[in-house]
Design an enzyme around this catalytic site. Structure first.
Site, PDB file in Angstrom:
ATOM      1  CD  GLU A 117      -5.034  -3.016   9.367  1.00 30.63           C
ATOM      2  OE1 GLU A 117      -6.151  -2.808   8.854  1.00 30.63           O
ATOM      3  OE2 GLU A 117      -4.164  -3.732   8.849  1.00 30.63           O
ATOM      4  CE1 TYR A 131      -9.566  -1.821   9.767  1.00 31.45           C
ATOM      5  CE2 TYR A 131      -9.492   0.569   9.787  1.00 31.45           C
ATOM      6  CZ  TYR A 131      -8.878  -0.637   9.557  1.00 31.45           C
ATOM      7  OH  TYR A 131      -7.587  -0.658   9.110  1.00 31.45           O
ATOM      8  CG  ASP A 139       3.078  -0.130 -10.968  1.00 33.06           C
ATOM      9  OD1 ASP A 139       2.752  -1.185 -10.392  1.00 33.06           O
ATOM     10  OD2 ASP A 139       2.985   0.035 -12.200  1.00 33.06           O
ATOM     11  CG  HIS A 169       1.118  -4.663 -13.377  1.00 30.52           C
ATOM     12  ND1 HIS A 169       2.353  -5.092 -12.928  1.00 30.52           N
ATOM     13  CD2 HIS A 169       1.013  -3.374 -12.963  1.00 30.52           C
ATOM     14  CE1 HIS A 169       2.967  -4.111 -12.289  1.00 30.52           C
ATOM     15  NE2 HIS A 169       2.173  -3.054 -12.298  1.00 30.52           N
ATOM     16  CG  ASN A 197      -6.197  -5.464  11.839  1.00 32.70           C
ATOM     17  OD1 ASN A 197      -5.395  -5.153  12.712  1.00 32.70           O
ATOM     18  ND2 ASN A 197      -5.833  -5.789  10.619  1.00 32.70           N
ATOM     19  CG  ASN A 245      -3.230  -7.512   8.105  1.00 31.94           C
ATOM     20  OD1 ASN A 245      -3.454  -7.026   9.217  1.00 31.94           O
ATOM     21  ND2 ASN A 245      -3.959  -7.192   7.045  1.00 31.94           N
ATOM     22  CD  GLU A 246      -7.920  -7.177   8.095  1.00 32.08           C
ATOM     23  OE1 GLU A 246      -8.571  -7.404   7.048  1.00 32.08           O
ATOM     24  OE2 GLU A 246      -7.930  -6.085   8.663  1.00 32.08           O
ATOM     25  NE  ARG A 261      -0.080  -4.637  11.866  1.00 30.75           N
ATOM     26  CZ  ARG A 261      -1.050  -4.780  10.961  1.00 30.75           C
ATOM     27  NH1 ARG A 261      -1.779  -3.750  10.583  1.00 30.75           N
ATOM     28  NH2 ARG A 261      -1.327  -5.949  10.443  1.00 30.75           N
ATOM     29  CD  GLN A 263      -2.916  -1.159   2.286  1.00 29.19           C
ATOM     30  OE1 GLN A 263      -2.626  -1.776   3.305  1.00 29.19           O
ATOM     31  NE2 GLN A 263      -4.048  -0.497   2.170  1.00 29.19           N
ATOM     32  CG  HIS A 319      -0.588  -6.166   5.357  1.00 31.49           C
ATOM     33  ND1 HIS A 319      -0.700  -5.517   6.569  1.00 31.49           N
ATOM     34  CD2 HIS A 319      -1.734  -5.919   4.701  1.00 31.49           C
ATOM     35  CE1 HIS A 319      -1.869  -4.891   6.637  1.00 31.49           C
ATOM     36  NE2 HIS A 319      -2.516  -5.114   5.509  1.00 31.49           N
TER      37      HIS A 319
END
Ligand SMILES: *[C@@H]1O[C@H](CO)[C@@H](O)[C@H](O)[C@H]1NC(C)=O
Ligand SMILES: *[C@@H]1O[C@H](CO)[C@@H](O)[C@H](O)[C@H]1NC(C)=O
Ligand SMILES: *[C@@H]1O[C@H](CO)[C@@H](O)[C@H](O)[C@H]1NC(C)=O
Ligand SMILES: *[C@@H]1O[C@H](CO)[C@@H](O)[C@H](O)[C@H]1NC(C)=O
Ligand SMILES: *[C@@H]1O[C@H](CO)[C@@H](O)[C@H](O)[C@H]1NC(C)=O
Ligand SMILES: *[C@@H]1O[C@H](CO)[C@@H](O)[C@H](O)[C@H]1NC(C)=O
Length: 495
Positions: free
Chosen positions: A399, A334, A76, A63, A332, A190-191, A101, A43, A146
């Site tokens: 998160e 939200y 990219d 891509h 995590n 992660n997740e 993290r 990310q 991740h």
């Protein structure tokens, strides 16, 4: 759950209650609490093919299929943290972060996923980042995976192939050997509930394999074994010299039942078990899948005329290896969704197996992410739930954050953090939940997977139109800096 205050009262009488209450106000973080921010390699890093880095499944998918992303956005260049990591560390320093993290890109270290090539520039990059963090008194919390799997390993099937656990173990060994002298907090994955969906449908999560209800369970099965193998490796070969802690990051919303009928409460329980218990039960409870998951997938598989369950089984030896394979729980969360009982989803699918349906409740304040509404009380409930179901494991909230459209004066994000942190502090100080750290998602505006650069979670703005990828603190960055400096949340958020 027994809150420490209550326990104290029962054991020692009222004096103890007063002592506890005066030692720390509800709006104060415990001493040593780790406050910081979080990111993930794909990310933010960019440099997708620089200095020997291999292709990841996200590089490959976006891509080949830009239409799976947003407006052709991809990773990219992203925030160009591959070149600008020193600016990220400065931002963390300005924030007063005690922990950062971030994740390591597997194909930057092992371009082919295997040990045939160990990419020294990749190792140098993370060494530079880790050293700069430590010079600034910021502790690294490293996610090993991740979501950016080396594409070379997807060509042999990716996570549904059991041999991936061996590849992951070998990758982890390279990480412990090169960084374990300085990295003391690790999470393996992660997740998993999110990235294993990459084997449950087309067009979304990489690698976009259309094997719903089969590939996702097979992938999860490998991931749980891989996690435990790495945990045992650390115990046997690294813990005595490196003295770190190894956990896993799992995710769940709070699921609020639509009503209090028995059928609805059973659906709430199934939702938690299919999303969270699928991983947490084997790793944190007893080495095996939750009974309700086992029973429903087995039953449906039989009804579909299959000779075996779509959910694989662990051997007795694997169960012993998996049971208790974590030093802490990365968490995590939200938002909150409403849940009720309903048969839905294609056959076969995890959704259909769960027989539980969830939806956001849009009477709560919304965000720029359709799945995220602002329900602060749900955060306290889900933390209470996790610590009751999985006691004995300290929790690091890895998160939590709010999505908007990128305004520098991000008052909604300030409101979100103020309220959610207040609810977390109530969970800690009033309910006795053992949360030891919190890393806000996210340090930077970044590539929000399929949503591209349109959904912003950063406390720092990044100018994606400028080759400099200029970072600018938003109002929320100074708000959090105040909280991190004071080690307390303003009292107005408790009213
Ligand atoms: C995915 O698989 C299902 C079941 O085989 C099929 O009906 C569907 O058309 C496939 N979707 C794509 C995008 O290939
Ligand atoms: C799992 O580990 C816990 C803690 O070590 C132990 O008490 C429990 O008996 C184990 N469960 C199984 C099924 O082996
Ligand atoms: C599984 O199937 C058996 C036999 O058809 C049935 O008695 C049982 O209730 C089913 N369990 C679940 C969880 O659906
Ligand atoms: C949404 O939340 C409101 C306020 O808590 C509640 O009254 C309502 O029942 C909820 N609706 C659904 C569908 O969950
Ligand atoms: C680039 O700038 C244009 C015009 O100001 C804006 O609409 C667009 O969202 C920006 N792109 C990104 C990725 O920030
Ligand atoms: C930090 O504490 C000071 C002094 O108590 C107070 O004036 C300030 O508002 C606090 N800031 C935050 C963000 O809590």
């Amino acid at each position: 759950m027994v809150a420490p205050v209550t326990l104290c009262l029962e054991l020692l009488g009222i004096a103890c209650l007063l002592a506890t209450a005066t030692s720390r106000e509800v709006n104060q973080f415990p001493e040593g609490f780790l406050l910081g921010a979080a990111t993930a390699s794909y990310q933010i890093e960019g440099g997708w093919n620089e200095d020997g880095k291999g292709e990841s499944i996200w590089d490959h998918m976006l891509h080949e299929h830009p239409e799976y992303g947003n407006n052709g956005d991809n990773g990219d260049v992203a925030c160009d943290s591959y070149h600008k990591y020193a600016e990220d560390v400065q931002a963390l320093k300005d924030l007063g972060a005690k922990v950062y993290r971030f994740s390591i890109s597997w194909p930057r270290i092992l371009p082919n996923g295997d040990l045939d090539v160990i990419n020294q520039p990749g190792i140098d990059y993370y060494n530079n980042l880790i050293n700069l963090l430590l010079e600034n008194d910021i502790q690294p919390l490293v996610t090993m995976f991740h979501w950016d799997l080396p594409q070379a390993l997807q060509y042999i099937g990716g996570w549904p192939n059991p041999i991936l656990a061996d590849y992951f173990l070998e990758y982890a060994r390279v990480l412990f050997d090169n960084f374990g002298d300085r990295v003391k907090l690790w999470t393996t994955f992660n997740e998993p509930i999110s990235f294993t969906r990459g084997y449950a449908g087309s067009g979304g999560q990489a690698p976009s394999q259309n094997a719903s209800g089969i590939g996702d369970y097979l992938a999860s099965h490998t991931v749980i074994r891989a996690h435990a193998m790495v945990y045992r490796l650390y115990n046997e070969q690294y813990r005595s010299t490196q003295n770190g802690r190894v956990g896993i990051t799992l995710s769940t919303n709070w699921y609020e039942p639509l009503d209090d009928r028995e059928e609805t409460l059973a659906a709430q329980e199934r939702m938690f078990q299919f999303e969270f218990g699928l991983y947490a039960n084997p790793i944190l409870v007893d080495g095996d899948y939750p009974a309700v998951v086992r029973e429903r997938v087995d039953n449906n598989s039989r009804a579909e005329g299959r000779p075996r369950s779509r959910l694989p089984s662990f051997t007795e030896e694997e169960k012993r290896m998996i049971n208790g394979s974590a030093d802490f729980l990365g968490f995590n969360s939200y938002t909150t969704m409403t849940v009720f009982s309903r048969e839905h989803g294609i056959s076969p699918s995890m959704d259909r197996d769960s027989g539980a349906f969830r939806m956001p409740n849009y009477t709560y304040p919304t965000s720029s992410a359709i799945w995220l509404t602002v329900v602060p009380w749900g955060f306290r409930r889900v933390l209470d739930w996790a610590s009751t179901r999985y006691p004995n494991y300290p929790i690091i909230v890895t998160e939590n954050g709010y999505a908007d459209y990128g305004d520098l004066d991000d008052q909604e994000r300030i409101s979100y953090y103020g309220q959610y942190l207040a609810e977390m502090l109530k969970a800690i100080n009033e309910d006795g939940v053992n949360v030891i750290g919190y890393t806000a998602w996210s340090l930077l505006d970044n590539l929000e997977w399929n949503s591209g650069f349109s959904v912003k979670f950063g406390i720092y703005h990044v100018d994606f139109n400028s080759t400099e990828r200029t970072r600018t603190p938003k109002a929320s960055a100074s708000f959090l800096a105040g909280i991190y400096r004071n080690m307390s949340v303003p009292e107005e958020y408790f009213q």
